[in-house]
Design a protein around this motif. Structure first.
Motif, PDB file in Angstrom:
ATOM      1  N   GLN A 154     -59.289  35.032  94.981  1.00 21.31           N
ATOM      2  CA  GLN A 154     -58.045  34.760  95.695  1.00 21.31           C
ATOM      3  C   GLN A 154     -57.147  33.826  94.888  1.00 21.31           C
ATOM      4  O   GLN A 154     -55.940  34.030  94.796  1.00 21.31           O
ATOM      5  N   PHE A 155     -57.770  32.790  94.324  1.00 20.99           N
ATOM      6  CA  PHE A 155     -56.993  31.824  93.556  1.00 20.99           C
ATOM      7  C   PHE A 155     -56.357  32.495  92.339  1.00 20.99           C
ATOM      8  O   PHE A 155     -55.159  32.319  92.071  1.00 20.99           O
ATOM      9  N   GLU A 156     -57.134  33.272  91.601  1.00 19.15           N
ATOM     10  CA  GLU A 156     -56.595  33.937  90.412  1.00 19.15           C
ATOM     11  C   GLU A 156     -55.510  34.944  90.786  1.00 19.15           C
ATOM     12  O   GLU A 156     -54.492  35.065  90.091  1.00 19.15           O
ATOM     13  N   ALA A 157     -55.712  35.655  91.890  1.00 15.02           N
ATOM     14  CA  ALA A 157     -54.691  36.595  92.347  1.00 15.02           C
ATOM     15  C   ALA A 157     -53.398  35.865  92.699  1.00 15.02           C
ATOM     16  O   ALA A 157     -52.293  36.347  92.424  1.00 15.02           O
ATOM     17  N   ALA A 158     -53.544  34.693  93.314  1.00 13.90           N
ATOM     18  CA  ALA A 158     -52.368  33.892  93.670  1.00 13.90           C
ATOM     19  C   ALA A 158     -51.624  33.441  92.420  1.00 13.90           C
ATOM     20  O   ALA A 158     -50.389  33.458  92.378  1.00 13.90           O
ATOM     21  N   VAL A 159     -52.375  33.060  91.387  1.00  8.77           N
ATOM     22  CA  VAL A 159     -51.739  32.647  90.133  1.00  8.77           C
ATOM     23  C   VAL A 159     -50.977  33.821  89.520  1.00  8.77           C
ATOM     24  O   VAL A 159     -49.847  33.666  89.044  1.00  8.77           O
ATOM     25  N   LEU A 174     -49.347  22.342  90.774  1.00 10.20           N
ATOM     26  CA  LEU A 174     -47.933  22.688  90.591  1.00 10.20           C
ATOM     27  C   LEU A 174     -47.418  22.177  89.252  1.00 10.20           C
ATOM     28  O   LEU A 174     -46.677  22.867  88.546  1.00 10.20           O
ATOM     29  N   GLY A 175     -47.833  20.959  88.883  1.00 16.15           N
ATOM     30  CA  GLY A 175     -47.426  20.411  87.597  1.00 16.15           C
ATOM     31  C   GLY A 175     -47.949  21.235  86.436  1.00 16.15           C
ATOM     32  O   GLY A 175     -47.217  21.516  85.471  1.00 16.15           O
ATOM     33  N   ALA A 176     -49.211  21.646  86.527  1.00 14.87           N
ATOM     34  CA  ALA A 176     -49.795  22.480  85.473  1.00 14.87           C
ATOM     35  C   ALA A 176     -49.062  23.819  85.389  1.00 14.87           C
ATOM     36  O   ALA A 176     -48.724  24.290  84.293  1.00 14.87           O
ATOM     37  N   PHE A 177     -48.817  24.436  86.536  1.00 16.23           N
ATOM     38  CA  PHE A 177     -48.101  25.704  86.555  1.00 16.23           C
ATOM     39  C   PHE A 177     -46.717  25.568  85.923  1.00 16.23           C
ATOM     40  O   PHE A 177     -46.277  26.426  85.169  1.00 16.23           O
ATOM     41  N   ILE A 179     -52.876  34.613  81.036  1.00 22.10           N
ATOM     42  CA  ILE A 179     -52.514  33.250  81.425  1.00 22.10           C
ATOM     43  C   ILE A 179     -53.090  32.926  82.801  1.00 22.10           C
ATOM     44  O   ILE A 179     -53.602  31.819  83.029  1.00 22.10           O
ATOM     45  N   ALA A 180     -53.030  33.870  83.721  1.00 21.78           N
ATOM     46  CA  ALA A 180     -53.602  33.647  85.050  1.00 21.78           C
ATOM     47  C   ALA A 180     -55.100  33.395  84.961  1.00 21.78           C
ATOM     48  O   ALA A 180     -55.633  32.497  85.633  1.00 21.78           O
ATOM     49  N   ALA A 181     -55.781  34.170  84.135  1.00 20.64           N
ATOM     50  CA  ALA A 181     -57.225  33.984  83.966  1.00 20.64           C
ATOM     51  C   ALA A 181     -57.525  32.634  83.322  1.00 20.64           C
ATOM     52  O   ALA A 181     -58.471  31.935  83.726  1.00 20.64           O
ATOM     53  N   ASP A 182     -56.732  32.248  82.337  1.00 11.64           N
ATOM     54  CA  ASP A 182     -56.945  30.959  81.665  1.00 11.64           C
ATOM     55  C   ASP A 182     -56.730  29.789  82.624  1.00 11.64           C
ATOM     56  O   ASP A 182     -57.504  28.820  82.635  1.00 11.64           O
ATOM     57  N   LEU A 183     -55.668  29.861  83.437  1.00 11.08           N
ATOM     58  CA  LEU A 183     -55.402  28.788  84.401  1.00 11.08           C
ATOM     59  C   LEU A 183     -56.523  28.707  85.438  1.00 11.08           C
ATOM     60  O   LEU A 183     -56.923  27.605  85.841  1.00 11.08           O
ATOM     61  N   THR A 184     -57.024  29.847  85.843  1.00  9.29           N
ATOM     62  CA  THR A 184     -58.120  29.852  86.815  1.00  9.29           C
ATOM     63  C   THR A 184     -59.381  29.242  86.214  1.00  9.29           C
ATOM     64  O   THR A 184     -60.069  28.445  86.865  1.00  9.29           O
ATOM     65  N   THR A 185     -59.681  29.612  84.966  1.00  8.23           N
ATOM     66  CA  THR A 185     -60.857  29.048  84.286  1.00  8.23           C
ATOM     67  C   THR A 185     -60.750  27.534  84.172  1.00  8.23           C
ATOM     68  O   THR A 185     -61.740  26.809  84.324  1.00  8.23           O
TER      69      THR A 185
END
Length: 207
Positions: free
Chosen positions: A100-105, A167-170, A188-194
């Motif tokens: 869910q988190f990765e999908a949201a990203v 939010l700051g990281a995004f 990028i979404a996968a990297d942020l989730t990791t």
């Protein structure tokens, strides 16, 4: 013989408004014109260009929408609405919290990718501190709702801190990505989730 304008009529007609007091454009039409101009010409689009795109005078633009800061605030609201809708659509069909988190990203990045110049316009414009705080809080609400899928994170302080941090990281990652296209959206979404999810999960299981 030259006819002098009627004094009462002159008082009623404000600068930039045509004879008859006819409204040339609504607020929604002016905001649409602003988005078109920003999309076509980039985040450096001026108020003069936006007024020209709407075929109105600059005084009418200022009177109906406000100054550049007011325009930034209005378009920020539109951007947040689109991000919220994109995140909601992206979550469909995902059950596991991490998925869910990765999908949201991905949804977040997708909404911004679709309106790159608008995102840059609202993030480079000057905003009053109180208005900026309100917009950040509204954006943070999206993150707070996502955290309901994570184990733990029940304290309001923890939830709010994580929401602001993410939010700051995004924000930083997105601005750098838009500037150089150094990777594709899914990577990028996968990297942020990791990077972010293990911390969220750990915080949720902490005693």
């Amino acid at each position: 013989m030259v006819r002098l304008p009627d004094t009462a009529e002159a008082v009623r007609r404000r600068p930039g408004r045509p004879k008859g007091d006819r409204v040339l454009a609504t607020r929604e039409q002016l905001l649409d014109a602003a988005e078109r101009m920003i999309s076509e010409h980039g985040p450096g689009a001026t108020m003069e260009q936006i007024a020209a795109a709407a075929t109105v005078t600059k005084p009418i633009l200022y009177r109906t929408v406000g100054d550049r800061a007011a325009l930034v605030n209005a378009l920020s609201e539109a951007m947040i609405d689109r991000i919220a809708a994109a995140i909601g659509n992206a979550l469909t069909g995902h059950i596991q919290p991490r998925e869910q988190f990765e999908a949201a990203v991905r949804g977040y990045l997708g909404a911004i990718d679709a309106d790159r110049n608008l995102f840059l316009f609202v993030n480079t414009g000057r905003q009053e501190t109180n208005e900026l705080r309100r917009l950040v809080d509204r954006s943070a609400t999206l993150m707070i709702e996502l955290f309901s899928a994570a184990p733990g994170l029940q304290t309001p302080t923890m939830v709010r801190t994580w929401a602001y941090s993410i939010l700051g990281a995004f924000q930083v990652v997105t601005v750098m990505w838009l500037g150089s296209d150094y990777s594709d959206r899914d990577t990028i979404a996968a990297d942020l989730t990791t990077l972010l999810w293990p911390g969220i999960e750990l915080a949720g299981t902490a005693e």
